[in-house]
Write a protein that holds these residues in place. Structure first.
Motif, PDB file in Angstrom:
ATOM      1  N   VAL A 127       0.834  -1.208   0.000  1.00 28.09           N
ATOM      2  CA  VAL A 127       0.000   0.000   0.000  1.00 28.09           C
ATOM      3  C   VAL A 127       0.867   1.256   0.000  1.00 28.09           C
ATOM      4  O   VAL A 127       1.844   1.338   0.735  1.00 28.09           O
ATOM      5  CB  VAL A 127      -0.931   0.007   1.235  1.00 28.09           C
ATOM      6  N   ILE A 128       0.483   2.209  -0.832  1.00 34.60           N
ATOM      7  CA  ILE A 128       1.066   3.548  -0.823  1.00 34.60           C
ATOM      8  C   ILE A 128      -0.080   4.504  -0.526  1.00 34.60           C
ATOM      9  O   ILE A 128      -1.083   4.512  -1.240  1.00 34.60           O
ATOM     10  CB  ILE A 128       1.702   3.890  -2.181  1.00 34.60           C
ATOM     11  N   VAL A 129       0.051   5.276   0.537  1.00 36.72           N
ATOM     12  CA  VAL A 129      -1.013   6.198   0.946  1.00 36.72           C
ATOM     13  C   VAL A 129      -0.627   7.617   0.546  1.00 36.72           C
ATOM     14  O   VAL A 129       0.494   8.062   0.794  1.00 36.72           O
ATOM     15  CB  VAL A 129      -1.255   6.118   2.475  1.00 36.72           C
ATOM     16  N   ILE A 130      -1.566   8.299  -0.096  1.00 43.43           N
ATOM     17  CA  ILE A 130      -1.356   9.680  -0.533  1.00 43.43           C
ATOM     18  C   ILE A 130      -2.490  10.547   0.002  1.00 43.43           C
ATOM     19  O   ILE A 130      -3.648  10.156  -0.060  1.00 43.43           O
ATOM     20  CB  ILE A 130      -1.322   9.767  -2.079  1.00 43.43           C
ATOM     21  N   LYS A 131      -2.142  11.694   0.506  1.00 43.30           N
ATOM     22  CA  LYS A 131      -3.145  12.663   0.971  1.00 43.30           C
ATOM     23  C   LYS A 131      -3.391  13.660  -0.172  1.00 43.30           C
ATOM     24  O   LYS A 131      -3.028  14.828  -0.102  1.00 43.30           O
ATOM     25  CB  LYS A 131      -2.667  13.353   2.235  1.00 43.30           C
ATOM     26  N   ALA A 132      -4.031  13.151  -1.218  1.00 47.21           N
ATOM     27  CA  ALA A 132      -4.224  13.940  -2.441  1.00 47.21           C
ATOM     28  C   ALA A 132      -5.102  15.166  -2.221  1.00 47.21           C
ATOM     29  O   ALA A 132      -4.894  16.193  -2.862  1.00 47.21           O
ATOM     30  CB  ALA A 132      -4.800  13.067  -3.550  1.00 47.21           C
ATOM     31  N   ALA A 133      -6.078  15.076  -1.334  1.00 50.96           N
ATOM     32  CA  ALA A 133      -6.957  16.225  -1.086  1.00 50.96           C
ATOM     33  C   ALA A 133      -6.156  17.384  -0.486  1.00 50.96           C
ATOM     34  O   ALA A 133      -6.336  18.539  -0.891  1.00 50.96           O
ATOM     35  CB  ALA A 133      -8.104  15.835  -0.166  1.00 50.96           C
ATOM     36  N   GLU A 134      -5.273  17.083   0.446  1.00 47.16           N
ATOM     37  CA  GLU A 134      -4.444  18.127   1.057  1.00 47.16           C
ATOM     38  C   GLU A 134      -3.519  18.765   0.026  1.00 47.16           C
ATOM     39  O   GLU A 134      -3.335  19.981   0.004  1.00 47.16           O
ATOM     40  CB  GLU A 134      -3.623  17.544   2.217  1.00 47.16           C
TER      41      GLU A 134
END
Length: 190
Positions: A127-134
């Motif tokens: 898993v790679i987690v990205i805070k795209a909204a931020e």
């Protein structure tokens, strides 16, 4: 062994999943790949689940990605990642936007949004987690999180020969080209 790569983009209606898929498809075609794309809309365009399946390689016969066949799944929303994980191949990667959109039963108070999704998935798959909204908000438009995720995906795919700027300009609404190019670059730099 097949050279065909399988990508799923999954999200909720209104997140721009299909737009990101169209840009990705155009870029892959320009890079010289044969590409097949299929899109599925949930019960409603806004709020229902949406998935696109993209297959590319030298020769592709079908747009359908079966269970256990996706090389990469990009989940625009955490619950959608949980819903689609069985489509990921054992050595595949899942890119997850750390973002929640409550479903109708959650909004009605009948159930709670599931907790621990990222932890649960991390125990099962890569898993790679990205805070795209931020990231999208920081560049000036929260609606570009789909293009942030697309930029991160394109970087991970390492595809040569595509003019991603052209593909973005060809597909986004007029007047929003520059902000989407910034969002793509922000995702690409992750």
């Amino acid at each position: 062994m097949s050279d065909v790569k399988n990508i799923l983009l999954v999200g909720v209606g209104g997140q721009g999943t299909i737009l990101a898929s169209k840009i990705l498809t155009e870029g892959l075609v320009e890079a010289g790949y044969e590409v097949k794309m299929s899109e599925i809309h949930g019960m409603s365009q806004r709020g229902g689940n949406v998935s696109t399946q993209i297959r590319y390689g030298k020769q592709v016969f079908s747009p359908i990605v079966g269970k256990g066949e996706a090389d990469v799944i990009v989940a625009f929303e955490k619950m959608e990642a949980l819903r689609w994980v069985e489509y990921l191949r054992p050595e595949g990667k899942m890119v997850i936007n750390d973002f929640e959109i409550p479903s109708v039963p959650i909004l009605m108070g009948k159930v709670e949004y599931p907790q621990g999704i990222l932890e649960e998935l991390s125990e099962k798959v890569s898993v790679i987690v990205i805070k795209a909204a931020e990231i999208a908000e920081a560049i000036g438009n929260s609606k570009t999180m789909n293009i942030v995720l697309l930029g991160a995906l394109v970087k991970a795919m390492n595809v040569d020969g595509a003019d991603w700027k052209k593909a973005i300009v060809n597909n986004v609404k007029k007047g929003f080209e520059e902000i989407n190019l910034k969002a793509f670059e922000a995702g690409f730099q992750l």
